[in-house]
Design a protein around this motif. Structure first.
Motif, PDB file in Angstrom:
ATOM      1  N   LEU A  72      78.486-131.395  57.767  1.00 42.13           N
ATOM      2  CA  LEU A  72      77.419-130.392  57.733  1.00 42.13           C
ATOM      3  C   LEU A  72      76.338-130.696  58.759  1.00 42.13           C
ATOM      4  O   LEU A  72      75.669-129.791  59.253  1.00 42.13           O
ATOM      5  CB  LEU A  72      76.808-130.330  56.331  1.00 42.13           C
ATOM      6  N   GLY A  73      76.190-131.982  59.107  1.00 42.23           N
ATOM      7  CA  GLY A  73      75.209-132.374  60.109  1.00 42.23           C
ATOM      8  C   GLY A  73      75.704-132.256  61.540  1.00 42.23           C
ATOM      9  O   GLY A  73      74.986-132.613  62.479  1.00 42.23           O
ATOM     10  N   GLY A  74      76.943-131.778  61.725  1.00 40.09           N
ATOM     11  CA  GLY A  74      77.465-131.582  63.076  1.00 40.09           C
ATOM     12  C   GLY A  74      78.398-132.654  63.573  1.00 40.09           C
ATOM     13  O   GLY A  74      78.869-132.590  64.708  1.00 40.09           O
ATOM     14  N   GLN A 128      80.852-133.767  68.301  1.00 37.38           N
ATOM     15  CA  GLN A 128      80.944-135.143  67.843  1.00 37.38           C
ATOM     16  C   GLN A 128      82.113-135.252  66.868  1.00 37.38           C
ATOM     17  O   GLN A 128      82.103-134.645  65.800  1.00 37.38           O
ATOM     18  CB  GLN A 128      79.643-135.566  67.170  1.00 37.38           C
ATOM     19  N   ILE A 129      83.108-136.026  67.269  1.00 36.12           N
ATOM     20  CA  ILE A 129      84.315-136.178  66.452  1.00 36.12           C
ATOM     21  C   ILE A 129      84.520-137.649  66.127  1.00 36.12           C
ATOM     22  O   ILE A 129      84.408-138.514  67.004  1.00 36.12           O
ATOM     23  CB  ILE A 129      85.549-135.607  67.172  1.00 36.12           C
ATOM     24  N   ASP A 130      84.823-137.907  64.868  1.00 38.14           N
ATOM     25  CA  ASP A 130      85.143-139.261  64.429  1.00 38.14           C
ATOM     26  C   ASP A 130      86.325-139.162  63.469  1.00 38.14           C
ATOM     27  O   ASP A 130      86.160-139.058  62.258  1.00 38.14           O
ATOM     28  CB  ASP A 130      83.929-139.901  63.749  1.00 38.14           C
ATOM     29  N   LEU A 131      87.526-139.151  64.046  1.00 39.10           N
ATOM     30  CA  LEU A 131      88.758-139.044  63.262  1.00 39.10           C
ATOM     31  C   LEU A 131      89.421-140.414  63.211  1.00 39.10           C
ATOM     32  O   LEU A 131      89.879-140.925  64.240  1.00 39.10           O
ATOM     33  CB  LEU A 131      89.706-138.017  63.875  1.00 39.10           C
ATOM     34  N   GLY A 132      89.456-140.996  62.035  1.00 38.20           N
ATOM     35  CA  GLY A 132      90.044-142.320  61.900  1.00 38.20           C
ATOM     36  C   GLY A 132      91.542-142.328  62.109  1.00 38.20           C
ATOM     37  O   GLY A 132      92.080-143.113  62.890  1.00 38.20           O
ATOM     38  N   LYS A 133      92.253-141.418  61.422  1.00 41.23           N
ATOM     39  CA  LYS A 133      93.716-141.422  61.521  1.00 41.23           C
ATOM     40  C   LYS A 133      94.285-140.067  61.144  1.00 41.23           C
ATOM     41  O   LYS A 133      93.857-139.453  60.158  1.00 41.23           O
ATOM     42  CB  LYS A 133      94.298-142.504  60.595  1.00 41.23           C
ATOM     43  N   LEU A 134      95.218-139.590  61.939  1.00 40.11           N
ATOM     44  CA  LEU A 134      95.987-138.392  61.634  1.00 40.11           C
ATOM     45  C   LEU A 134      97.455-138.770  61.607  1.00 40.11           C
ATOM     46  O   LEU A 134      97.972-139.349  62.566  1.00 40.11           O
ATOM     47  CB  LEU A 134      95.734-137.283  62.658  1.00 40.11           C
ATOM     48  N   THR A 135      98.121-138.456  60.507  1.00 40.42           N
ATOM     49  CA  THR A 135      99.516-138.839  60.345  1.00 40.42           C
ATOM     50  C   THR A 135     100.363-137.621  60.016  1.00 40.42           C
ATOM     51  O   THR A 135     100.048-136.870  59.081  1.00 40.42           O
ATOM     52  CB  THR A 135      99.685-139.879  59.224  1.00 40.42           C
ATOM     53  N   LEU A 136     101.409-137.436  60.783  1.00 41.38           N
ATOM     54  CA  LEU A 136     102.422-136.405  60.524  1.00 41.38           C
ATOM     55  C   LEU A 136     103.730-137.152  60.325  1.00 41.38           C
ATOM     56  O   LEU A 136     104.266-137.738  61.268  1.00 41.38           O
ATOM     57  CB  LEU A 136     102.508-135.453  61.723  1.00 41.38           C
TER      58      LEU A 136
END
Length: 299
Positions: A72-74, A128-136
């Protein structure tokens, strides 16, 4: 009491999903939903299907772990996104229609949003992106084309595994991927089969504006079997190798081979400013074999 009702699996399945499905002109169902609005959502046995059509999307489990107040803060702060055994299948009928058409028609039938006046010019803040892990994991992506005489063609990716970690402004992200490739054409005069594999491993550094500044790694494509119209591709392979810095493309090579025989390669190198997307590059084609030209031209 209202909080527990709204976040319950029953409310999500009986109220939220039907509303989303109605907007998409499709039925969306899950066997169970676990909802923690501020931090995590988990859906099990997800299925998206239009009336009278084969399922478009299924998945054993879809889970997202996130920080709502940061979002919500961007700041898109997500710890993990995981899709377990998802299947996407596009089925095209002999008349040209498909199981995706109802969803596309639903999106096209919505009135266009009223255009807002352009904002004042100025320097916009980068996302601003902070994606720890994406798993498929163990994914399947298929396209089936049916014909009036009863036969069908199949093109798809099976056993798709993708892991993306540490996708963040100013950090180095890592991408690992693997998949099996399958093509089956059953036309009377143009039948052919092809099975291949794809595997890759890359590191990519992003600057504060989320633009790539450097990258390194490689990918390999290998045909394990081919027959019919694809027989010339048997034992064909290609390999990509790259090493890119913020100021130079040190190495960007695409190599082709058939069995143990080289069919040639293409190399790109030279000074390159990733921020300005400008450079002076040398492109070389070396040792291009006539077999490669035959594959590219005849097929």
């Amino acid at each position: 009491a209202g909080y527990f009702v709204v976040t319950s699996s029953g409310f999500f399945k009986s109220v939220i999903l039907p509303r989303i499905g109605g907007a998409l002109n499709a039925s969306i169902t899950v066997s169970d939903a676990s909802i923690q609005p501020f931090s995590r959502i988990t859906l099990r046995d997800l299925k998206v299907q239009s009336a009278g059509q084969p399922p478009l999307v299924t998945a054993s489990e879809v889970s997202v772990s996130y920080h709502l107040f940061d979002i919500l803060g961007g700041n898109l702060h997500v710890d993990e996104i995981a899709l377990v055994s998802p299947t996407i299948e596009l089925v095209e009928n002999p008349d040209g229609s498909s199981n995706l058409d109802p969803i596309l028609k639903a999106s096209q039938s919505k009135p266009a949003a009223e255009k807002k006046p352009a904002a004042a010019t100025g320097v916009s803040k980068p996302p601003q992106i902070d994606l720890g892990k994406l798993t498929l994991s163990n994914a399947t992506i298929l396209k089936t084309k049916k014909y009036a005489d009863g036969h069908s063609d199949l093109t798809g990716l099976t056993n798709v595994n993708v892991t993306l970690t540490n996708l963040k402004n100013g950090q180095t992200a890592k991408l690992e991927l693997s998949a099996n490739i399958q093509i089956e054409n059953h036309a009377t005069n143009a039948s052919g089969l092809l099975a291949a594999s794809l595997k890759g491993d890359f590191n990519c550094t992003l600057n504060a504006d989320l633009k790539p500044s450097s990258a390194s790694g490689g990918a390999n494509f290998s045909v394990s079997s081919a027959g019919g119209t694809f027989s010339d591709f048997d034992t064909f392979g290609a390999a990509l190798d790259c090493d890119v810095t913020p100021t130079d493309i040190k190495k960007l090579t695409l190599h082709f081979q058939k069995a143990a025989a080289s069919l040639g390669d293409m190399t790109v190198a030279g000074p390159f400013d990733a921020g300005k997307m400008e450079g002076k590059l040398a492109v070389e084609l070396r040792g291009i074999d006539r077999q490669l030209l035959n594959l590219a031209g005849a097929k």
